[in-house]
Design an enzyme around this catalytic site. Structure first.
Site, PDB file in Angstrom:
ATOM      1  N   CYS A 116       0.935  -1.254  -0.037  1.00 40.39           N
ATOM      2  CA  CYS A 116      -0.018   0.043   0.213  1.00 40.39           C
ATOM      3  C   CYS A 116       0.762   1.206  -0.132  1.00 40.39           C
ATOM      4  O   CYS A 116       0.431   2.530  -0.327  1.00 40.39           O
ATOM      5  CB  CYS A 116      -0.948  -0.055   1.166  1.00 40.39           C
ATOM      6  N   HIS A 256      -3.735   6.821   2.612  1.00 38.88           N
ATOM      7  CA  HIS A 256      -4.096   5.733   2.080  1.00 38.88           C
ATOM      8  C   HIS A 256      -5.385   5.152   2.676  1.00 38.88           C
ATOM      9  O   HIS A 256      -6.018   5.238   3.723  1.00 38.88           O
ATOM     10  CB  HIS A 256      -3.032   4.527   2.640  1.00 38.88           C
ATOM     11  N   ASN A 286     -10.113  -0.604  -0.805  1.00 36.23           N
ATOM     12  CA  ASN A 286      -8.577  -0.450  -0.687  1.00 36.23           C
ATOM     13  C   ASN A 286      -7.790  -0.960  -2.240  1.00 36.23           C
ATOM     14  O   ASN A 286      -8.146  -2.293  -2.606  1.00 36.23           O
ATOM     15  CB  ASN A 286      -8.108  -1.296   0.460  1.00 36.23           C
TER      16      ASN A 286
HETATM   17  O1  UT7 Z   1      -4.025  -1.427   3.131  1.00 30.21           O
HETATM   18  C1  UT7 Z   1      -3.098  -2.601   3.999  1.00 30.21           C
HETATM   19  C2  UT7 Z   1      -3.272  -2.540   5.473  1.00 30.21           C
HETATM   20  N1  UT7 Z   1      -4.413  -2.873   5.914  1.00 30.21           N
HETATM   21  C3  UT7 Z   1      -5.249  -2.211   6.799  1.00 30.21           C
HETATM   22  O2  UT7 Z   1      -5.014  -1.212   7.220  1.00 30.21           O
HETATM   23  C4  UT7 Z   1      -6.613  -2.882   7.535  1.00 30.21           C
HETATM   24  C5  UT7 Z   1      -6.521  -2.907   8.787  1.00 30.21           C
HETATM   25  N2  UT7 Z   1      -7.481  -3.511   9.468  1.00 30.21           N
HETATM   26  C6  UT7 Z   1      -8.787  -3.379   9.405  1.00 30.21           C
HETATM   27  O3  UT7 Z   1      -9.036  -2.340   8.779  1.00 30.21           O
HETATM   28  C7  UT7 Z   1      -9.873  -4.018  10.293  1.00 30.21           C
HETATM   29  O4  UT7 Z   1      -8.911  -4.652  11.159  1.00 30.21           O
HETATM   30  C8  UT7 Z   1     -10.624  -4.875   9.576  1.00 30.21           C
HETATM   31  C9  UT7 Z   1     -11.707  -4.291   8.478  1.00 30.21           C
HETATM   32  C10 UT7 Z   1      -9.710  -6.104   8.638  1.00 30.21           C
HETATM   33  C11 UT7 Z   1     -11.649  -5.854  10.572  1.00 30.21           C
HETATM   34  O5  UT7 Z   1     -12.373  -4.972  11.538  1.00 30.21           O
HETATM   35  P1  UT7 Z   1     -12.334  -5.100  12.813  1.00 30.21           P
HETATM   36  O6  UT7 Z   1     -13.192  -4.247  13.555  1.00 30.21           O
HETATM   37  O7  UT7 Z   1     -10.897  -4.985  13.114  1.00 30.21           O
HETATM   38  O8  UT7 Z   1     -13.045  -6.476  13.048  1.00 30.21           O
HETATM   39  P2  UT7 Z   1     -12.279  -7.819  13.748  1.00 30.21           P
HETATM   40  O9  UT7 Z   1     -11.380  -8.286  12.986  1.00 30.21           O
HETATM   41  O10 UT7 Z   1     -12.031  -7.688  15.097  1.00 30.21           O
HETATM   42  O11 UT7 Z   1     -13.796  -8.809  13.683  1.00 30.21           O
HETATM   43  C12 UT7 Z   1     -14.748  -8.413  14.696  1.00 30.21           C
HETATM   44  C13 UT7 Z   1     -15.786  -9.457  14.311  1.00 30.21           C
HETATM   45  C14 UT7 Z   1     -15.493 -10.836  14.242  1.00 30.21           C
HETATM   46  O12 UT7 Z   1     -16.445 -11.676  14.806  1.00 30.21           O
HETATM   47  P3  UT7 Z   1     -16.549 -12.193  16.470  1.00 30.21           P
HETATM   48  O13 UT7 Z   1     -15.145 -13.038  16.369  1.00 30.21           O
HETATM   49  O14 UT7 Z   1     -16.367 -10.915  17.050  1.00 30.21           O
HETATM   50  O15 UT7 Z   1     -17.653 -12.864  16.633  1.00 30.21           O
HETATM   51  C15 UT7 Z   1     -15.275 -11.160  12.894  1.00 30.21           C
HETATM   52  O16 UT7 Z   1     -15.269 -12.648  12.336  1.00 30.21           O
HETATM   53  O17 UT7 Z   1     -16.367  -9.245  12.873  1.00 30.21           O
HETATM   54  C16 UT7 Z   1     -16.593 -10.196  12.228  1.00 30.21           C
HETATM   55  N3  UT7 Z   1     -16.158  -9.934  10.721  1.00 30.21           N
HETATM   56  C17 UT7 Z   1     -17.169  -9.898   9.972  1.00 30.21           C
HETATM   57  N4  UT7 Z   1     -18.546  -9.921  10.227  1.00 30.21           N
HETATM   58  C18 UT7 Z   1     -19.339  -9.499   8.919  1.00 30.21           C
HETATM   59  C19 UT7 Z   1     -14.936 -10.029  10.212  1.00 30.21           C
HETATM   60  N5  UT7 Z   1     -15.347  -9.659   8.867  1.00 30.21           N
HETATM   61  C20 UT7 Z   1     -16.692  -9.546   8.661  1.00 30.21           C
HETATM   62  C21 UT7 Z   1     -17.416  -9.342   7.548  1.00 30.21           C
HETATM   63  N6  UT7 Z   1     -18.814  -9.181   7.864  1.00 30.21           N
HETATM   64  N7  UT7 Z   1     -16.880  -8.973   6.428  1.00 30.21           N
END
Ligand code: UT7
Length: 336
Positions: A116, A256, A286
């Site tokens: 990125c 970004h 992204n």
């Molecule tokens: O560009 C390169 C660099 N990348 C980044 O900067 C990305 C940085 N990270 C992020 O943007 C976020 O961490 C994500 C968007 C990837 C994930 O968001 P989050 O708020 O950190 O969610 P999480 O991974 O902590 O997951 C929370 C919950 C989980 O369920 P449980 O375990 O709490 O039951 C996930 O399984 O959300 C669930 N989940 C989803 N639910 C519905 C994860 N993805 C999804 C989804 N739809 N697509």
């Protein structure tokens, strides 16, 4: 003699026609529009469809548009630097495949692989090639066909990424515009949080790697989120401080586009108003190396000659950085 800097003299973007909505994603994996919108800010992303359509297809279209817009003859371009992690193949490089497709007969080129942060790194290299005095027309591109390395059974990654490409023209200037300063970083220990398992020299492709879905992006989102906020905030503050910029004098921050919450948090941490932060993540998701030039393209009509702009990115590697430039022309005077 005044100092020679490299100035961006034009910008053009290319997005594939197909638009993948949150609702369509909800028919593919267990997700929904509400989760994607509130957790990421993304509504739609573009996807490059079709047999054997690689990243160079988008790069060539962006270059062609840029040449037309800047009234540049293809033979006058001397160098193309393409930031991408999704080149058409491991080799040859996508910069030269795309240059050939766009009819650039006198250029050489190479790819930059910094995920990125690729466009930031490539822009820095391009600027140095111009400042060196040898090159007068350098095209820098950020492009990724993320759909080619995304696992559409993994809801934690497939909702985030999209395909797209942006390109800028760099030319020398002795006016008080152009690329002024940068600070870039890398930390290879971040590999474990955002990576592809197989397909490189460490673990070449086999039937087993394909069956184990090891050619798709894997990400541990939370640590990446935290490192992205910390890294970009730190480097933006440093570049602002040493260039005498404050929140009034800085005209635009171009972050970004990985997650609207990352962008909002950085805006809060550097105490910089969100209405001066370029945001288009809702439309494209992204696009990895494509996000920064696509922001410049979308906001070009609002940019004025002399505007102070900081671009910042964070991505796989980890790689991150910030670059400070003064915009070189009135964007309202040129058509999109
Ligand atoms: O560009 C390169 C660099 N990348 C980044 O900067 C990305 C940085 N990270 C992020 O943007 C976020 O961490 C994500 C968007 C990837 C994930 O968001 P989050 O708020 O950190 O969610 P999480 O991974 O902590 O997951 C929370 C919950 C989980 O369920 P449980 O375990 O709490 O039951 C996930 O399984 O959300 C669930 N989940 C989803 N639910 C519905 C994860 N993805 C999804 C989804 N739809 N697509």
């Amino acid at each position: 003699m005044s100092q020679v800097r490299a100035a961006i003299t034009g910008v053009f973007g290319y997005l594939p026609d197909y638009i993948l909505t949150n609702d369509e994603l909800a028919t593919i994996v267990d997700t929904n529009d509400e989760w994607i919108t509130t957790r990421t800010g993304i509504k739609t992303r573009h996807i490059l469809k079709g047999e054997e359509q690689g990243t160079s297809v988008m790069v060539a279209e962006a270059i062609k548009g840029l040449l037309k817009k800047t009234n540049t003859a293809p033979e006058d371009v001397e160098l193309v630097i393409c930031a991408t992690v999704t080149g058409d193949a491991i080799f040859p490089d996508t910069a030269n495949i795309a240059a050939y497709k766009a009819g650039l007969t006198n250029s050489f080129g190479f790819d930059v692989n910094a995920a990125c942060s690729g466009f930031l790194y490539a822009l820095t290299v391009g600027a140095k090639m111009v400042e060196g005095g040898k090159h007068k027309k350098v095209i820098v591109v950020g492009a990724d066909k993320m759909s080619s390395i995304i696992d559409y059974t993994d809801r934690t990654t497939c909702v985030i990424f999209g395909d797209g490409c942006g390109a800028v023209m760099l030319e020398p200037t002795t006016e008080d515009t152009g690329i002024i300063d940068y600070q870039h970083h890398a930390d290879g220990s971040g590999e474990k949080f955002l990576y592809l398992v197989a397909g490189g020299s460490r673990k070449p492709a086999t039937v087993d790697t394909v069956m184990a879905r090891e050619h798709f992006v894997r990400q541990n989102g939370r640590p990446v989120f935290k490192a992205a906020v910390t890294g970009m905030t730190d480097v933006v503050q440093k570049v602002m401080a040493r260039n005498g910029l404050d929140n009034d004098s800085l005209d635009w921050l171009v972050p970004h586009q990985a997650n609207i919450r990352i962008i909002q948090t950085i805006s809060k941490m550097v105490d910089f108003p969100l209405d001066k932060v370029m945001i288009n993540i809702e439309k494209y998701g992204n696009t990895t190396a494509g996000t920064l030039p696509l922001c410049l393209w979308d906001y070009e009509s609002q940019l004025k000659k002399g505007d102070d702009i900081i671009l910042t990115a964070f991505g796989g590697g980890f790689t991150w950085g910030a670059l400070y430039l003064k915009w070189a022309y009135d964007g309202s005077a040129v058509g999109k």
